[in-house]
Design a protein around this motif. Structure first.
Motif, PDB file in Angstrom:
ATOM      1  N   ARG A   1       1.792   2.152  -9.851  1.00 48.32           N
ATOM      2  CA  ARG A   1       1.637   2.599  -8.509  1.00 48.32           C
ATOM      3  C   ARG A   1       1.601   1.328  -7.437  1.00 48.32           C
ATOM      4  O   ARG A   1       2.493   1.535  -6.544  1.00 48.32           O
TER       5      ARG A   1
ATOM      6  N   ASN B   1       2.856   5.626  -1.740  1.00 44.64           N
ATOM      7  CA  ASN B   1       1.624   4.860  -2.233  1.00 44.64           C
ATOM      8  C   ASN B   1       2.035   4.646  -3.701  1.00 44.64           C
ATOM      9  O   ASN B   1       1.046   4.115  -4.320  1.00 44.64           O
TER      10      ASN B   1
ATOM     11  N   ASN C   1      -9.109   7.327   3.761  1.00 44.04           N
ATOM     12  CA  ASN C   1      -8.790   8.110   2.398  1.00 44.04           C
ATOM     13  C   ASN C   1      -8.248   7.415   1.178  1.00 44.04           C
ATOM     14  O   ASN C   1      -7.522   6.530   1.754  1.00 44.04           O
ATOM     15  N   ARG C   2      -8.711   7.175  -0.048  1.00 46.79           N
ATOM     16  CA  ARG C   2      -8.329   6.306  -0.905  1.00 46.79           C
ATOM     17  C   ARG C   2      -6.849   6.379  -1.186  1.00 46.79           C
ATOM     18  O   ARG C   2      -6.045   5.426  -1.998  1.00 46.79           O
ATOM     19  N   ALA C   3      -6.194   7.720  -0.876  1.00 44.38           N
ATOM     20  CA  ALA C   3      -4.633   7.957  -1.421  1.00 44.38           C
ATOM     21  C   ALA C   3      -3.925   6.929  -0.349  1.00 44.38           C
ATOM     22  O   ALA C   3      -2.518   6.760  -0.793  1.00 44.38           O
ATOM     23  N   ARG C   4      -4.377   6.607   0.812  1.00 43.92           N
ATOM     24  CA  ARG C   4      -3.531   5.673   1.685  1.00 43.92           C
ATOM     25  C   ARG C   4      -3.385   4.406   1.120  1.00 43.92           C
ATOM     26  O   ARG C   4      -4.218   3.662   0.538  1.00 43.92           O
TER      27      ARG C   4
ATOM     28  N   SER D   1       2.366   6.825  -6.482  1.00 46.67           N
ATOM     29  CA  SER D   1       1.955   7.740  -7.277  1.00 46.67           C
ATOM     30  C   SER D   1       2.939   8.841  -7.606  1.00 46.67           C
ATOM     31  O   SER D   1       3.801   8.840  -6.713  1.00 46.67           O
TER      32      SER D   1
END
Length: 432
Positions: free
Chosen positions: A109, A159, A385-388, A161
């Protein structure tokens, strides 16, 4: 508004250093090309020297001389073909891709999150817009890499993923007995996944059957994209060995007719602004001023950023990255500093280096000197948010600021188009 109804308003003055950075980016490209050409000549000269040292059969020497002459001829006269001989940069990129295919989890990732070309937001209208730039309507959806290799196809979000793992009609994209070509070759496409029709719209081609296009111009990449993708059947409807359809995006020369077609013309997808690509630009991972995104309410639902509830906040919000010394910066290289957090506040809030933090810009606004942000009236909200994976870029902050106070309008773009064909209606030129 038809093309012959276009009025030419006063050209909007530049408010930033974006044009200067565009010029510097093109200069760096040219220097990198010259360095690569020199490296290729040095490598060829070394081979000649080694050949002479080891007294190889004389029949091989003329071949080497011919190869060297052909190499020099091509690098001097064929800019679109030179990338085949830019050994150092291309080999390095191909090596990275091969190595990355073996990475797993967070390492994969992290690597893929740094590979996409990220357009800057258009703060100023580029010089020579009609001569040096393409324009197309950006499809709404999820930006992603699509890699086909070893009988499978994988798409990865910005990101890094995984979005989808699926069979496709791309080269080596599905496990079929009748597959042709090397089993080790791979292709990489820059796409936007459009949810409504479950289609990957291809906006750029990076590698094709193992041939690297990183150091080819956008003009050449778009030509290859249009000529190669349809041949594979990837644009056909889904089937057993082809789960998702791929689509081409109409790309126009950015004259008045082309800009009008991209802005108001029909598209098979929901539009989310316009993308502008400099014809001479290479595929450069990370933020680049040689590709630009622009939006207004007529071609995008989302011009001003919304909050987590989908509402436009009363004050502009920005996401910045916390550095080890307490400074908060953008995602640019080099990063732009917006301010500095107090050490006690960082410790009390449980923050650490590399955290992405959200702020509002207060009534003090942005401090802009000579087109550059020198500071901002920041008010801390919290972590994102952690996804960023990234902070906002400098150009995005500037565009969002302008969108709230003095937006760059379609009339400003039209005013910058070369006026030599004013009043003349002609067919729109499309790439491919």
């Amino acid at each position: 508004m038809a093309p012959h109804d276009i009025r030419r308003p006063h050209k909007r003055p530049a408010i930033s250093d974006q044009q200067k950075r565009r010029e510097l980016s093109l200069q760096r490209q040219q220097q990198n090309r010259r360095d690569a050409q020199q490296a290729a000549r040095s490598l060829a000269s070394t081979l000649l020297s080694l050949s002479s040292t080891f007294h190889e059969p004389t029949t091989s020497e003329p071949v080497l001389e011919i190869e060297l002459n052909e190499l020099e001829s091509e690098t001097e006269h064929s800019p679109e073909l030179v990338s085949e001989h830019e050994f150092d940069e291309v080999a390095s990129k191909e090596f990275d891709v091969c190595q990355a295919s073996k990475l797993k989890g967070s390492e994969a990732r992290k690597w893929f999150s740094k590979q996409l070309l990220l357009p800057e937001w258009m703060i100023d209208v580029p010089d020579r817009l009609s001569e040096d730039w393409y324009v197309f309507a950006r499809p709404s959806g999820k930006r992603c890499f699509v890699v086909s290799s070893n009988g499978t196809t994988i798409s990865r979000l910005r990101n890094g993923s995984i979005l989808h793992r699926f069979p496709s009609a791309l080269p080596n994209g599905a496990k079929k007995r009748d597959v042709s070509g090397s089993g080790q070759s791979y292709s990489i496409l820059d796409c936007i996944f459009h949810e409504m029709d479950q289609t990957y719209y291809v906006i750029d081609m990076i590698c094709w059957r193992g041939y690297s296009l990183y150091d080819c111009t956008a003009e050449f990449r778009f030509f290859w994209l249009n000529s190669k993708l349809v041949e594979t059947g990837a644009c056909e409807p889904p089937s057993y060995y082809h789960k998702y359809k791929f689509g081409l995006v109409p790309v126009y020369t950015c004259d008045q007719n082309g800009l009008y077609a991209a802005y108001t013309g029909a598209a098979p997808y929901v539009k989310d602004g316009l993308l502008f690509y400099n014809k001479h630009s290479h595929y450069q991972p990370g933020n680049t001023p040689l590709a630009l995104v622009w939006k207004d309410e007529s071609c995008s639902q989302y011009v001003i950023d919304t909050d987590s509830n989908g509402q436009v906040p009363s004050q502009q919000q920005v996401v910045l990255e916390l550095q080890g010394d307490g400074k908060v910066t953008t995602s640019d290289d080099p990063p732009v500093e917006f301010g500095c957090l107090d050490g006690d506040f960082i410790k009390k809030s449980g923050l650490s280096s590399s955290n992405l933090l959200r702020f509002t810009i207060g009534d003090g606004g942005l401090t802009i000197v000579d087109g550059r942000i020198q500071g901002a009236d920041l008010h801390y909200i919290g972590k994102v948010n952690r996804a960023r994976a990234f902070a906002d870029s400098y150009s995005k902050v500037m565009f969002q600021h302008a969108a709230r106070h003095s937006p760059l309008k379609i009339d400003d773009l039209l005013a910058s188009i070369n006026s030599s064909n004013d009043g003349e209606v002609r067919d729109t030129d499309m790439v491919g």
